[in-house]
Design an enzyme around this catalytic site. Sequence first.
Site, PDB file in Angstrom:
ATOM      1  N   HIS A 430     -40.066  12.049  -8.358  1.00  7.96           N
ATOM      2  CA  HIS A 430     -41.042  10.972  -8.382  1.00  7.96           C
ATOM      3  C   HIS A 430     -40.551   9.798  -9.219  1.00  7.96           C
ATOM      4  CE1 HIS A 430     -44.536   8.866 -10.175  1.00  7.96           C
ATOM      5  NE2 HIS A 430     -44.933   8.849  -8.910  1.00  7.96           N
ATOM      6  N   GLU A 704       8.562   2.004  -9.438  1.00  7.08           N
ATOM      7  CA  GLU A 704       8.261   1.646 -10.830  1.00  7.08           C
ATOM      8  C   GLU A 704       9.434   1.928 -11.763  1.00  7.08           C
ATOM      9  OE1 GLU A 704       4.798   3.954 -11.817  1.00  7.08           O
ATOM     10  OE2 GLU A 704       5.608   5.770 -10.915  1.00  7.08           O
ATOM     11  N   GLY A 725       4.663  -0.295  -9.049  1.00  7.31           N
ATOM     12  CA  GLY A 725       3.886  -0.080 -10.267  1.00  7.31           C
ATOM     13  C   GLY A 725       4.384  -1.060 -11.300  1.00  7.31           C
ATOM     14  N   SER A 726       3.730  -2.204 -11.363  1.00  8.12           N
ATOM     15  CA  SER A 726       4.296  -3.315 -12.142  1.00  8.12           C
ATOM     16  C   SER A 726       4.364  -3.034 -13.638  1.00  8.12           C
ATOM     17  CB  SER A 726       3.505  -4.602 -11.883  1.00  8.12           C
ATOM     18  OG  SER A 726       2.147  -4.429 -12.194  1.00  8.12           O
ATOM     19  N   ASN A 727       3.442  -2.216 -14.162  1.00 11.93           N
ATOM     20  CA  ASN A 727       3.484  -1.922 -15.601  1.00 11.93           C
ATOM     21  C   ASN A 727       4.738  -1.145 -15.985  1.00 11.93           C
ATOM     22  OD1 ASN A 727       1.045  -3.193 -16.119  1.00 11.93           O
ATOM     23  ND2 ASN A 727      -0.163  -1.342 -15.838  1.00 11.93           N
ATOM     24  N   CYS A 775       0.453  -2.656  -7.208  1.00 11.43           N
ATOM     25  CA  CYS A 775      -0.766  -2.259  -7.905  1.00 11.43           C
ATOM     26  C   CYS A 775      -0.734  -2.826  -9.321  1.00 11.43           C
ATOM     27  CB  CYS A 775      -0.876  -0.732  -8.001  1.00 11.43           C
ATOM     28  SG  CYS A 775      -0.876   0.097  -6.409  1.00 11.43           S
TER      29      CYS A 775
END
Length: 820
Positions: A430, A704, A725-727, A775
């Site tokens: 409810h 990466e 994976g750019s980092n 990404c």
Amino acid sequence: MPNREEQYILWFDEIDKRDIPLVGGKNANLGEMYQNITKSKSQLFPHEQVKVPFGFSVTAYAYRIFLQKNGLDEKIKTILANLNTSDMHALDKAGSEVRELILNSSFPPDLQHAITDAYENLAKKLDLPLEKLDVAVRSSATAEDLANASFAGQQESYLNVKGIENLLYSIKEAFSSLFTNRAISYRADQHFDHLAIALSCAVQKMVRSDQGCSGVMFSLDTESGFRNVILINASWGLGEFIVKGIVTPDEYMVFKPTLAKGKNAIINKRIGSKEKKLIYSDDLKNPTQEISVEQNDRDRFVLNDEQILQLSRWGMIIEDHYQKPMDMEWAFDGEQLYIVQARPETVQARRDMTVLEEYKLLEEGKVLVTGTSVGEKIGSGKARYIKHPSELNDFQAGEVLIAEITDPDWEPIMKKASAIVTDAGGRTSHAAIVSRELGIPAIVGCGDATLTIKTGTDITVSCASGEDGKVYEGKLKFEIKKTDLKNFVAPKTKIKMIVADPDLVFNYSFIPNHGVGLAREEFVINNFIKIHPNALLNYDKITDPAVKETIDHLTSGYTDKVKFYVEKLAYGISIIASAFYPHEVLLRFSDFKSNEYATLIGGNQYEPNEENPMIGWRGASRYYDPNFEQAFSLECQAVKRVREEMGLYNLQVMIPFCRTPEEGQKVLDVMAKNGLPHQKIANPLEVAASDEIDERLRVWVMAEIPSNILLVEDFAALFDGFSIGSNDLTQLTLGLDRDSKLIAHVGNENNKAVKKLIKTLIANAHAMAMPVGICGQAPSDFPDFAEFLVKEGIDSISLQPDSVLKTSLDLKKLEDSLNK
């Protein structure tokens, strides 16, 4: 024989959805289903036969005659004239007076005779002795269950009614329930004339769910409005306890598009506490009673998978018939399932899907309690614990209502609340239904909110972070962001999302996108499972009693601990895949570092102490290692289940941190051994560019590590795409520790060396018909980096959801300028 408009009794096989003025919404829908769904074959599922218990309606005309013959119309009008529904004492007094008038009145002889005849005829039609006939009496208001006016829960239902005397009194009780405090208040708020609305009664053969179970089913996700799922709540015994929020039920979710293809499309199951149930009583004046549920029944799912799927097929059949999302109630007598009610869903159906509304907390605070979120909003104010109806008048506008459960009579104060928090209940209770209707945040099933939160305390109630709602101490700052999508034009470059939390993805699905370029599996493991896979694989060897006790608690309902891991992981993955179906969802296999894996329950025993985990035992190097290969096989089993059993072939996979082609081949061999054989696709770039589902398994590799780019031909011979994976690529190209703030200033993705590697990868990969995506937030953070990617012909850019719209608009402008 009087015409239909002047009949006291109409049977379910005489009425349909056009007859709301005669028999109210509930009866009209019961008649519609009985005549046009139970008696015909569905094109969706030709072999399914929806079952609806038979019965009759005491018509709205009968109700009006009852009022007229007893001279009640003018008396009711006088009592309710100029009533201030915000004055709880005045509302309670007026409501009580009207209800007493009705209960103390008598049926006109001809009406009583008609009801008696119908009850006796029902026993004959069902081939039952009259003394064995048990019925449910359900109110059915002529304004109830309309597509634009939800009166759900405004009037009462009466269960296990036996004998004509009890039936007649229950019908009078149902008539009087048109004038409960909340019904009077609701009509006043919706500007309905009290006497223009009439009440019909459904008299329906009871389903003995006291010997089985019952619940509620929606043909959409009630929180986000996502249309591709069936949501089922289930608990033991009669269904009133779910609707009233007295129990926290099981919750099951089924994906409609692949269910229609015959797949086992259950994409989530959550076990509820289910501490109580309502069953039959031998006392005909008090025909139901509450009892405790045995612990072993609390700890197991109410429905098995086939029952979940059967109910879901019925839900799809009913939705298809009505051509709109539906809110349904079901019951199971231990042998057979039945649909006992159905009405159009009224909250999400009215939502404008072209406008995105996002609530976001701007600061953090101490979490007081957690529970199940209802909606996605945030509210704050002073807490007020209401324990007894006598305290309702103390409630002030803008306060946060704290309660064990909410009672329908509390609705006049609920509309003044900034938020609602309850100890018990699920998403179909409810409290949940009313808070959605009112558009305010609610958190239900908290367990101990009434003990933890004191009246007068400033609190913030946040439903903005997914399934788990949080109540924070203090009034925290938050913002509301609205985005109009009516004139949105997508860029040519495919914009995908980076997602992690399955509880949020249905909302993300409404943001314009081309699927998911990175689904982080680690979040599902960390938040849904919480246990190291090797601890479950070696459960019998665990010697630490505290660890074992924690695992037993988390895996409640599962005797097979390994099945728990695979099933929970599969559910988390499948929710993400279903949210973006049929767009591709690229799942990265687990990429925890050893120090992160060690924090999982039981993880210390299986993880090394590495000096630099960032470049240690992570990604691909784990998957074929004897110390982790069996754990990786569970990930493969989960993916296989999502694709093949659930039919979510839009799910594809990605290998992270793959240092050498030889390592890549080892991982592919382990995948094949565990039911995920991979055959290199001839033209993966063409497949990736298509919006059609290609059921073949595609395996991408993260680009990466510089070796992924320097040996691009060797990696391309194994895989079907590259995801930058750019980092990590920046870290390993520039020799940076990305966790060190001391050297963060040295460089980022915009560095010339990093861009040179990316340029080389895109050119060489495209020459081999291989797609390349990226990404990370760099395209959003650095406009010139985004321009560089577009010029080089990147195939897709994956971003955090909150950056997707802004970056999409920026890229569209950029593409338009480059094309001039």
